[in-house]
Design a protein around this motif. Sequence first.
Motif, PDB file in Angstrom:
ATOM      1  N   MET A   1       0.835  -1.194   0.000  1.00 33.18           N
ATOM      2  CA  MET A   1       0.000   0.000   0.000  1.00 33.18           C
ATOM      3  C   MET A   1       0.872   1.247   0.000  1.00 33.18           C
ATOM      4  O   MET A   1       1.763   1.373   0.831  1.00 33.18           O
ATOM      5  CB  MET A   1      -0.899  -0.006   1.249  1.00 33.18           C
ATOM      6  CG  MET A   1      -1.756   1.237   1.380  1.00 33.18           C
ATOM      7  SD  MET A   1      -2.701   1.292   2.941  1.00 33.18           S
ATOM      8  CE  MET A   1      -3.933   0.041   2.625  1.00 33.18           C
ATOM      9  N   ILE A   2       0.603   2.125  -0.943  1.00 35.27           N
ATOM     10  CA  ILE A   2       1.334   3.395  -1.006  1.00 35.27           C
ATOM     11  C   ILE A   2       0.535   4.439  -0.246  1.00 35.27           C
ATOM     12  O   ILE A   2      -0.659   4.627  -0.496  1.00 35.27           O
ATOM     13  CB  ILE A   2       1.515   3.859  -2.465  1.00 35.27           C
ATOM     14  CG1 ILE A   2       2.304   2.816  -3.245  1.00 35.27           C
ATOM     15  CG2 ILE A   2       2.207   5.214  -2.525  1.00 35.27           C
ATOM     16  CD1 ILE A   2       2.269   3.048  -4.728  1.00 35.27           C
ATOM     17  N   LYS A   3       1.207   5.109   0.690  1.00 31.28           N
ATOM     18  CA  LYS A   3       0.566   6.171   1.467  1.00 31.28           C
ATOM     19  C   LYS A   3       1.028   7.512   0.915  1.00 31.28           C
ATOM     20  O   LYS A   3       2.224   7.780   0.840  1.00 31.28           O
ATOM     21  CB  LYS A   3       0.924   6.029   2.942  1.00 31.28           C
ATOM     22  CG  LYS A   3       0.424   4.735   3.559  1.00 31.28           C
ATOM     23  CD  LYS A   3       0.853   4.632   5.020  1.00 31.28           C
ATOM     24  CE  LYS A   3       0.380   3.342   5.637  1.00 31.28           C
ATOM     25  NZ  LYS A   3       1.215   2.195   5.296  1.00 31.28           N
ATOM     26  N   VAL A   4       0.048   8.328   0.528  1.00 33.05           N
ATOM     27  CA  VAL A   4       0.348   9.612  -0.108  1.00 33.05           C
ATOM     28  C   VAL A   4      -0.230  10.742   0.720  1.00 33.05           C
ATOM     29  O   VAL A   4      -1.417  10.754   1.039  1.00 33.05           O
ATOM     30  CB  VAL A   4      -0.226   9.666  -1.548  1.00 33.05           C
ATOM     31  CG1 VAL A   4       0.154  10.981  -2.225  1.00 33.05           C
ATOM     32  CG2 VAL A   4       0.253   8.478  -2.372  1.00 33.05           C
ATOM     33  N   GLY A   5       0.611  11.711   1.067  1.00 28.06           N
ATOM     34  CA  GLY A   5       0.171  12.899   1.782  1.00 28.06           C
ATOM     35  C   GLY A   5      -0.235  13.971   0.785  1.00 28.06           C
ATOM     36  O   GLY A   5       0.506  14.273  -0.153  1.00 28.06           O
ATOM     37  N   LEU A   6      -1.412  14.527   0.971  1.00 27.17           N
ATOM     38  CA  LEU A   6      -1.956  15.567   0.095  1.00 27.17           C
ATOM     39  C   LEU A   6      -2.109  16.841   0.901  1.00 27.17           C
ATOM     40  O   LEU A   6      -2.785  16.849   1.937  1.00 27.17           O
ATOM     41  CB  LEU A   6      -3.318  15.119  -0.452  1.00 27.17           C
ATOM     42  CG  LEU A   6      -4.145  16.143  -1.232  1.00 27.17           C
ATOM     43  CD1 LEU A   6      -3.455  16.536  -2.529  1.00 27.17           C
ATOM     44  CD2 LEU A   6      -5.543  15.583  -1.518  1.00 27.17           C
ATOM     45  N   GLU A 109      -3.903  10.870   2.503  1.00 26.98           N
ATOM     46  CA  GLU A 109      -4.295  11.648   3.676  1.00 26.98           C
ATOM     47  C   GLU A 109      -4.231  13.112   3.280  1.00 26.98           C
ATOM     48  O   GLU A 109      -3.186  13.601   2.849  1.00 26.98           O
ATOM     49  CB  GLU A 109      -3.379  11.418   4.885  1.00 26.98           C
ATOM     50  CG  GLU A 109      -3.796  12.287   6.070  1.00 26.98           C
ATOM     51  CD  GLU A 109      -2.938  12.148   7.298  1.00 26.98           C
ATOM     52  OE1 GLU A 109      -2.611  13.195   7.893  1.00 26.98           O
ATOM     53  OE2 GLU A 109      -2.603  11.011   7.683  1.00 26.98           O
ATOM     54  N   GLU A 110      -5.358  13.793   3.413  1.00 28.57           N
ATOM     55  CA  GLU A 110      -5.391  15.237   3.168  1.00 28.57           C
ATOM     56  C   GLU A 110      -5.119  15.931   4.491  1.00 28.57           C
ATOM     57  O   GLU A 110      -5.819  15.701   5.476  1.00 28.57           O
ATOM     58  CB  GLU A 110      -6.760  15.669   2.632  1.00 28.57           C
ATOM     59  CG  GLU A 110      -6.810  17.158   2.351  1.00 28.57           C
ATOM     60  CD  GLU A 110      -8.204  17.755   2.495  1.00 28.57           C
ATOM     61  OE1 GLU A 110      -8.305  18.840   3.082  1.00 28.57           O
ATOM     62  OE2 GLU A 110      -9.180  17.141   2.037  1.00 28.57           O
ATOM     63  N   ALA A 111      -4.074  16.751   4.520  1.00 35.25           N
ATOM     64  CA  ALA A 111      -3.701  17.462   5.746  1.00 35.25           C
ATOM     65  C   ALA A 111      -3.205  18.864   5.408  1.00 35.25           C
ATOM     66  O   ALA A 111      -2.350  19.023   4.538  1.00 35.25           O
ATOM     67  CB  ALA A 111      -2.618  16.684   6.482  1.00 35.25           C
ATOM     68  N   ALA A 112      -3.728  19.852   6.101  1.00 39.83           N
ATOM     69  CA  ALA A 112      -3.391  21.248   5.817  1.00 39.83           C
ATOM     70  C   ALA A 112      -1.923  21.558   6.115  1.00 39.83           C
ATOM     71  O   ALA A 112      -1.267  22.263   5.352  1.00 39.83           O
ATOM     72  CB  ALA A 112      -4.298  22.185   6.610  1.00 39.83           C
ATOM     73  N   ILE A 113      -1.417  21.046   7.233  1.00 40.21           N
ATOM     74  CA  ILE A 113      -0.048  21.395   7.633  1.00 40.21           C
ATOM     75  C   ILE A 113       0.852  20.156   7.683  1.00 40.21           C
ATOM     76  O   ILE A 113       1.506  19.885   8.682  1.00 40.21           O
ATOM     77  CB  ILE A 113      -0.029  22.209   8.948  1.00 40.21           C
ATOM     78  CG1 ILE A 113      -0.803  21.504  10.064  1.00 40.21           C
ATOM     79  CG2 ILE A 113      -0.571  23.621   8.726  1.00 40.21           C
ATOM     80  CD1 ILE A 113      -0.704  22.189  11.418  1.00 40.21           C
ATOM     81  N   LEU A 114       0.888  19.454   6.590  1.00 39.55           N
ATOM     82  CA  LEU A 114       1.657  18.211   6.461  1.00 39.55           C
ATOM     83  C   LEU A 114       3.152  18.443   6.685  1.00 39.55           C
ATOM     84  O   LEU A 114       3.797  17.740   7.463  1.00 39.55           O
ATOM     85  CB  LEU A 114       1.415  17.622   5.065  1.00 39.55           C
ATOM     86  CG  LEU A 114       2.002  16.261   4.772  1.00 39.55           C
ATOM     87  CD1 LEU A 114       1.132  15.190   5.420  1.00 39.55           C
ATOM     88  CD2 LEU A 114       2.067  16.024   3.276  1.00 39.55           C
ATOM     89  N   PHE A 115       3.713  19.438   5.987  1.00 41.59           N
ATOM     90  CA  PHE A 115       5.154  19.701   6.090  1.00 41.59           C
ATOM     91  C   PHE A 115       5.503  20.391   7.405  1.00 41.59           C
ATOM     92  O   PHE A 115       6.526  20.093   8.014  1.00 41.59           O
ATOM     93  CB  PHE A 115       5.635  20.547   4.899  1.00 41.59           C
ATOM     94  CG  PHE A 115       5.516  19.830   3.578  1.00 41.59           C
ATOM     95  CD1 PHE A 115       6.245  18.676   3.318  1.00 41.59           C
ATOM     96  CD2 PHE A 115       4.663  20.300   2.587  1.00 41.59           C
ATOM     97  CE1 PHE A 115       6.138  18.006   2.107  1.00 41.59           C
ATOM     98  CE2 PHE A 115       4.546  19.635   1.370  1.00 41.59           C
ATOM     99  CZ  PHE A 115       5.283  18.493   1.136  1.00 41.59           C
ATOM    100  N   ASP A 120       5.165  14.659   6.757  1.00 38.98           N
ATOM    101  CA  ASP A 120       5.492  14.213   5.394  1.00 38.98           C
ATOM    102  C   ASP A 120       6.420  13.001   5.402  1.00 38.98           C
ATOM    103  O   ASP A 120       6.369  12.172   4.503  1.00 38.98           O
ATOM    104  CB  ASP A 120       6.092  15.355   4.566  1.00 38.98           C
ATOM    105  CG  ASP A 120       7.329  15.974   5.207  1.00 38.98           C
ATOM    106  OD1 ASP A 120       7.231  16.436   6.362  1.00 38.98           O
ATOM    107  OD2 ASP A 120       8.374  15.996   4.546  1.00 38.98           O
ATOM    108  N   LYS A 121       7.238  12.872   6.443  1.00 40.88           N
ATOM    109  CA  LYS A 121       8.192  11.746   6.489  1.00 40.88           C
ATOM    110  C   LYS A 121       7.500  10.385   6.666  1.00 40.88           C
ATOM    111  O   LYS A 121       8.117   9.350   6.475  1.00 40.88           O
ATOM    112  CB  LYS A 121       9.243  11.982   7.562  1.00 40.88           C
ATOM    113  CG  LYS A 121       8.740  11.987   8.984  1.00 40.88           C
ATOM    114  CD  LYS A 121       9.885  12.217   9.979  1.00 40.88           C
ATOM    115  CE  LYS A 121       9.396  12.490  11.370  1.00 40.88           C
ATOM    116  NZ  LYS A 121       9.167  13.890  11.671  1.00 40.88           N
TER     117      LYS A 121
END
Length: 195
Positions: A1-6, A109-115, A120-121
């Motif tokens: 499964m690939i997990k992608v941060g948006l 995963e949609e996240a406003a303040i990912l970085f 993000d890691k």
Amino acid sequence: MIKVGLTGGIGSGKSTVAKIFQALGYPVYIADTRAKELMVKDSELVSSIKKVFGEDIYSSNGTIDRQKLASIVFKDKKALEKLNSLVHPAVKRDFKLWCTRQDSSIVFEEAAILFETGSDKYFDKTILVTASKEERIRRVINRDQTTREAVESRMANQWSQEKKIQLADYIINNEGDELVIPQVLKLIQDLKPIS
């Protein structure tokens, strides 16, 4: 499964992009929505928030006084950082659990303040939705019926788009001069060979 941060700054259109992924059949975890739910349902998190911000941040029926909390954290960066340091680990645990219940080869995963949070890691890839500052301000004023000053104040709590561009694996331009759906479809094709 690939997990992608948006992710994307306020008014960039990341929620619209998330809806496109969902319409294409991909599971999307909306971190901000789940964070709000966890802030009233996760007893460990509720207890921590009460310890830091006081018992009266919650009403007798267990709901959180969002306006009161916002008035504290958006005026005080240290208070916002403290709140984030409590909420983000709970969201991270919840996302991990959510992933175990998905059967898709790619999840988002949609996240406003990912970085900003260093989250993000924890992802295999990251996507940044971009739009010009003026376009983003216009969208948020229209969406929230608010003032330019209020939008700029919220923007000040997020990293600049330029800084995030340096960190993102993929960029989706949502300025309006380029169609978003073809960008999303191409991105999915790029992600699939990894799976």
